[in-house]
Design a protein around this motif. Structure first.
Motif, PDB file in Angstrom:
ATOM      1  N   PRO A 176       5.382  -5.640  -7.533  1.00 35.79           N
ATOM      2  CA  PRO A 176       5.470  -5.765  -6.066  1.00 35.79           C
ATOM      3  C   PRO A 176       6.799  -6.370  -5.630  1.00 35.79           C
ATOM      4  CG  PRO A 176       3.993  -7.436  -6.981  1.00 35.79           C
ATOM      5  CD  PRO A 176       4.340  -6.511  -8.106  1.00 35.79           C
TER       6      PRO A 176
ATOM      7  N   CYS B 209       8.594  -8.132  -2.228  1.00 32.96           N
ATOM      8  CA  CYS B 209       8.134  -8.780  -0.992  1.00 32.96           C
ATOM      9  C   CYS B 209       9.278  -9.100  -0.034  1.00 32.96           C
ATOM     10  CB  CYS B 209       7.386 -10.070  -1.329  1.00 32.96           C
ATOM     11  SG  CYS B 209       5.946  -9.822  -2.397  1.00 32.96           S
TER      12      CYS B 209
ATOM     13  N   THR C 163       2.163  -3.440   1.683  1.00 29.73           N
ATOM     14  CA  THR C 163       2.514  -3.833   0.318  1.00 29.73           C
ATOM     15  C   THR C 163       3.334  -2.724  -0.316  1.00 29.73           C
ATOM     16  OG1 THR C 163       0.407  -5.017   0.154  1.00 29.73           O
ATOM     17  CG2 THR C 163       1.571  -4.600  -1.904  1.00 29.73           C
TER      18      THR C 163
ATOM     19  N   HIS D 201      -4.268 -10.145   5.103  1.00 27.21           N
ATOM     20  CA  HIS D 201      -3.569  -8.869   5.306  1.00 27.21           C
ATOM     21  C   HIS D 201      -3.639  -8.383   6.748  1.00 27.21           C
ATOM     22  CE1 HIS D 201      -2.827  -8.247   1.009  1.00 27.21           C
ATOM     23  NE2 HIS D 201      -4.062  -8.651   0.796  1.00 27.21           N
TER      24      HIS D 201
END
Length: 316
Positions: free
Chosen positions: A83, A85, A97, A125
């Protein structure tokens, strides 16, 4: 399993099957035969029910809490996921995401909405409703994929962009427009999949791809039926009527050439069998990426541009 209101006969039949399987009796042969008969009846009931869903029922299926979410798709389709960010300007928005990974051995950039699966994660989220920093993060990842000549896969599942005051103050509309522009200008293949809800500009900002696909019971619309009903009739009670008029189902949008492919879901919806859903989606993604991989950067951009310019043209 959470059952929807139109699934009451299915819930009752599955309950009977569970009771039969837990029943202790010396006549095991008759019990096995009865279970087999009930399972065949259940299979037919599921097929008949999901073959004739109304647009409003499809919305309920698309919003089902057990439907696969972004982490499920990553787990089922992507290996070595890393991931990435932050938008490098304000903050990291957990509603969107993204990161690098491998799909069938090929490096890809995967970006998608995440609604959350329980109260705590949904709050984290923001129910999949992205703020400006979420779209700016997506733009950063688009550019990174382009820099390293890596195809992009987007997984769309949002009721829409976050409409709060803070988001508007930080340029929500501009961020959505820039993200859409980044999609259209990408020099690498972009395959977009509507996996649940595709709501308004918040969805288009990640879905302006070379190939746009939808899961069979997903929905995609400029506005939610509740929002449409509130504007036209001043009441959300007309949402079911609005859903029928909006042409939001994958089948309708395929006929209108808004999308390119409908990916079949398991009998009873994606929420009933994640593994089969991943298999079907993986097959379609593989074909799409193979078809696009041979095209030049300029060809990808021109085809993407023509695709969207041709939408809505009548008699030309």
């Amino acid at each position: 399993m959470t059952y929807l209101d139109f699934e009451k006969p299915i819930a009752e039949l599955e309950s009977r099957i569970r009771d039969m399987k837990n029943l202790e009796s010396g006549d095991e042969l008759n019990i096995a035969e009865e279970i087999g008969r009930l399972e065949r009846k259940l299979d037919k009931l599921l097929r008949d029910t999901y073959k004739s869903l109304t647009p409003w029922q499809k919305i309920k299926v698309a919003r089902h809490p057990n439907r696969p979410h972004f982490p499920d798709f990553i787990k089922g389709l992507i290996t070595d996921f890393m991931p990435l960010c932050g938008d490098r300007a304000f903050a990291d928005d957990a509603a969107i995401t993204g990161g690098l990974g491998r799909f069938k051995g090929q490096s890809v950039m995967v970006i998608g909405h995440e609604k959350g699966s329980d109260t705590q994660s949904r709050l984290k989220h923001n129910f999949g409703m992205a703020r400006p920093e979420g779209y700016r993060k997506a733009i950063r990842l688009f550019k990174l994929a382009e820099q390293f000549d890596i195809p992009v896969i987007t997984l769309v599942d949002t009721s829409g962009a976050y409409p709060g005051i803070g988001a508007e103050e930080r340029g929500q509309a501009e961020a959505i427009a820039r993200s859409t522009e980044a999609c259209l200008g990408l020099k690498v293949p972009l395959v977009s999949v509507i996996v649940g809800e595709g709501g308004s500009g918040g969805a288009v900002a990640l879905a302006a791809g070379n190939r746009i696909m939808m899961l069979e019971h997903a929905v995609y619309s400029v506005i939610s039926p509740e929002g449409c009903a509130s504007i036209l009739w001043r009441t959300a009670d007309k949402a079911e009527e609005a859903a029928g008029a909006l042409k939001i189902t994958a089948q309708d949008l395929l006929k209108l050439n808004v999308i390119d492919e409908v990916i079949p879901e398991p009998v009873g919806g994606a929420h009933r069998d994640h593994e089969k859903t991943m298999t079907a989606l993986g097959k379609s993604l593989d074909q799409a990426l193979n078809d696009l991989s041979a095209l030049s950067a300029e060809k990808l951009r021109s085809l993407r541009r023509e695709k969207f310019l041709n939408m809505g043209r009548v008699g030309l």
